[in-house]
Design a protein around this motif. Structure first.
Motif, PDB file in Angstrom:
ATOM      1  N   UNK A 119      52.447  37.764  45.137  1.00 31.37           N
ATOM      2  CA  UNK A 119      52.952  39.022  44.557  1.00 31.37           C
ATOM      3  C   UNK A 119      53.562  39.925  45.628  1.00 31.37           C
ATOM      4  N   UNK A 160      57.348  42.055  42.068  1.00 34.57           N
ATOM      5  CA  UNK A 160      56.005  42.663  42.069  1.00 34.57           C
ATOM      6  C   UNK A 160      55.808  43.621  43.237  1.00 34.57           C
ATOM      7  N   UNK A 164      49.477  43.675  42.900  1.00 34.43           N
ATOM      8  CA  UNK A 164      48.692  42.530  42.435  1.00 34.43           C
ATOM      9  C   UNK A 164      48.272  42.677  40.970  1.00 34.43           C
ATOM     10  N   UNK A 187      51.038  41.571  38.738  1.00 33.95           N
ATOM     11  CA  UNK A 187      51.181  40.108  38.813  1.00 33.95           C
ATOM     12  C   UNK A 187      50.081  39.424  37.996  1.00 33.95           C
ATOM     13  N   UNK A 188      48.851  39.899  38.160  1.00 38.45           N
ATOM     14  CA  UNK A 188      47.731  39.335  37.399  1.00 38.45           C
ATOM     15  C   UNK A 188      47.971  39.474  35.901  1.00 38.45           C
ATOM     16  N   UNK A 228      50.832  39.960  34.301  1.00 38.75           N
ATOM     17  CA  UNK A 228      51.974  39.158  33.857  1.00 38.75           C
ATOM     18  C   UNK A 228      51.579  37.692  33.683  1.00 38.75           C
ATOM     19  N   UNK A 229      50.813  37.188  34.635  1.00 42.04           N
ATOM     20  CA  UNK A 229      50.415  35.781  34.574  1.00 42.04           C
ATOM     21  C   UNK A 229      49.446  35.528  33.427  1.00 42.04           C
TER      22      UNK A 229
END
Lengths: 74, 209
Positions: free
Chosen positions: A43, A48, A52, A55-56, A58-59
């Motif tokens: 990230x 991003x 973080x 990113x977390x 989104x994933x």
């Protein structure tokens, strides 16, 4: 008689103590440390930019695309 | 913090090799190197089962333990990666890996073994994210783009799941609950049997394992 008892005693002592000088034969493995180049966080770059949490999220959201029970809205 | 894992649903895998193709295409993998492959047990016999296998990104990875030059590392997300600049191509990791994940490109006329190549969970390697250098050595870094591994996202039947282990477990649990079976295909009971029940069957006659 005394002589034979003495010989038997020495033999018994030698037998009993035979393994005292034994050293462990198994190699003690030590985990090595990574020797290569440091890696960037996934990230770290755009879009991003070090966020973080984004990113977390989104994933995690994208992961649900693999759940067709969610995809068809049932 | 995500803990990246793969999970293959043997009830769903139809051995289409779409995951293998997606991986090869995504990372521009050369001939002779297969980061992912589909393994079928009792092929051609009713009841055959297939699973897609690649690096399982082990929590206690044996490849990391045996590497003489310590070129492996594990990211915060639990992805096992390696530095190709350090790799000497000795092949120890291949012997240690229970899944046959490490691959070695053989380019020379005398079977010269190149640097090890393996599934990166589409997370690239120790180069700048999404750089030309990273793509050339390790393939595309989809995680840095906010995407998940191409093999799992391309899977047509969604047999192959990839991502955060907790999320995958939830997806699989719901799936098994809905269809009412299939949670017992893999695991301890399949491998070793239960009290009063025979362990996993040997490959049937006429089939290949």
């Amino acid at each position: 008689m005394i002589r034979s008892a003495w010989v038997i005693g020495v033999a018994a002592a030698a037998f009993a103590l035979a393994a005292c000088g034994e050293r462990p034969q198994v190699i003690q493995y030590k985990q090595g440390a990574y020797q290569g180049k440091p890696d960037q966080k996934p990230y770290a770059n755009a879009p991003f930019d070090g966020n973080q949490q984004k990113w977390d999220n989104d994933l995690r959201q994208r992961n649900q695309a693999q759940n067709e029970y969610k995809r068809i809205g049932s | 913090m995500a803990r990246m894992k793969f999970l293959c649903d043997a009830e769903r895998c139809i051995e289409c090799n779409g995951c293998v193709t997606a991986c090869k295409q995504e990372h521009d993998i050369p001939w002779g190197v297969n980061r992912r492959r589909v393994v079928t047990i009792n092929d051609g016999v009713p009841g055959e089962r297939s699973i897609s296998v690649a690096c399982m990104h082990c929590s206690d990875a044996p490849c990391m333990a045996v590497c003489p030059v310590d070129c492996f590392y594990k990211t915060e997300e639990g992805v096992v990666l390696h530095d190709k600049d350090l790799c000497i191509g000795c092949g120890y990791c291949f012997y240690a890996c229970p899944f046959g994940a490490p691959q070695f490109p053989q380019t020379g006329a005398f079977g010269v073994r190149g640097k090890m190549d393996k599934c990166t969970f589409c997370a690239g390697g120790p180069e700048a994210n999404n750089s030309e250098e990273e793509f050339r050595k390790y393939g595309r870094n989809r995680l840095a783009e906010g995407k998940l591994p191409a093999c799992a996202e391309m899977c047509s039947t969604k047999a192959l799941l990839g991502g955060d282990g907790d999320v995958l477990a939830d997806i699989y649990r719901q799936r098994v609950t809905v269809r009412g079976r299939g949670g017992d295909v893999w695991g301890w009971a399949t491998a070793y049997g239960q009290p009063g029940q025979a362990p996993a069957q040997a490959p049937a006659k006429g089939g290949k394992s």
